[in-house]
Each structure stands twice: as structure tokens, then as C-alpha cells.
Design a protein around this motif. Sequence first.
Motif, PDB file in Angstrom:
ATOM      1  N   ASP A 199       0.814  -1.214   0.000  1.00 28.59           N
ATOM      2  CA  ASP A 199       0.000   0.000   0.000  1.00 28.59           C
ATOM      3  C   ASP A 199       0.854   1.274   0.000  1.00 28.59           C
ATOM      4  O   ASP A 199       0.567   2.218  -0.718  1.00 28.59           O
ATOM      5  N   GLY A 200       1.916   1.299   0.794  1.00 30.50           N
ATOM      6  CA  GLY A 200       2.744   2.496   0.908  1.00 30.50           C
ATOM      7  C   GLY A 200       3.909   2.561  -0.060  1.00 30.50           C
ATOM      8  O   GLY A 200       4.664   3.521  -0.073  1.00 30.50           O
ATOM      9  N   GLU A 230       9.247   8.336   5.561  1.00 28.86           N
ATOM     10  CA  GLU A 230       8.697   7.632   4.400  1.00 28.86           C
ATOM     11  C   GLU A 230       8.792   6.123   4.586  1.00 28.86           C
ATOM     12  O   GLU A 230       9.836   5.582   4.951  1.00 28.86           O
ATOM     13  N   ASN A 282       2.216   1.085   5.262  1.00 21.96           N
ATOM     14  CA  ASN A 282       2.339   2.487   4.870  1.00 21.96           C
ATOM     15  C   ASN A 282       2.812   3.335   6.050  1.00 21.96           C
ATOM     16  O   ASN A 282       2.899   2.856   7.180  1.00 21.96           O
ATOM     17  N   GLU A 283       3.066   4.614   5.782  1.00 22.41           N
ATOM     18  CA  GLU A 283       3.588   5.538   6.800  1.00 22.41           C
ATOM     19  C   GLU A 283       2.632   5.686   7.981  1.00 22.41           C
ATOM     20  O   GLU A 283       3.048   5.650   9.139  1.00 22.41           O
TER      21      GLU A 283
END
Length: 157
Positions: A59-60, A149, A101-102
Amino acid sequence: MKKRVAILLVSHSFLLVFGFALGIYLLPILTAPKAPDKNFIINESNKAVYKTEFIRNLDGSDLLHYGDGEVFLEKDKISFVGKLAPGPDYRLYLTKSFVQNEKEFLKIKMDSLYVGDVKTFTNFTVTSKVKLPLENYNSLIVWCESFNEFITSAKYK
């Protein structure tokens, strides 16, 4: 005359910003130490307690933030054979839950275990001075500390 000055100002400003961004991207690549030998890591992989892999389509992950390859976890080191997107200030963490993700990682970062810095982008070995409590965690993540990130992650159990 004013139009020419405005065009020169815009074009030079663009080139300055572009050059600065390119420098941030290329500096870690140019200053990275020599990557560990792939065959050595694979030969040592039989000592691994856990094996997993980083995949690109999380996803990220995106064009500039990804990992792709095999990961080998031992009690005192974590090794990787594959490729990471280059960037500055990469850190390796163990986490108690798998994140993609983040936003998800920032929620659990305080409960994550920092293992060490990732200095190379093709293969890496991060060695710990203490035994890693792998049984207390189930996933690992590569994180860019400078820019908060997400790079990649994998679940190992």
C-alpha cells in the motif's frame, strides 16, 4: 525586457530546485558502501531462524519507495538479497504487527525495535550487538527516517 527577466528567473529557479532534488536522491547512492556479496548471504541463509521477502506492491510503496527480495533473520543479524529504492537515512525496525504504509507505522513506531541503519540498496546485512528478540515481533520494516517515508515491510511469522 521584464518578460525575459521573468523567464530567466523561472527557468533558473526550476533548475535550482531540480538540481537540489536530484542531489538528495543521488547522494546516498554515490556515498553508499560496497554491498555485501549476494552469494555469501545466500550461503549463510541456512542459519536463519526466519525467512521472508519484501515485495513491491504494498500500500505504501511506489516508484521511489519499494523493496524487492529475500530477507533472512538470525538472532544477531538481518540480511537481505534484492533491491531497495535508493534514499537517505534508511533504518530497519522489527514490529509487532505488519504495516504497509507511513500512517500505520507511525502509530506503532514507539513500540517497534530499532535494529540498525541500512547503508546499501542492493543487498544488505544489519548486525545487532545484542541478541534480537525475534520471537517478540512478527514483521520488519525499512523506514526513511529523514522524510518519514515507508519504504517496504514484510511479515516473517
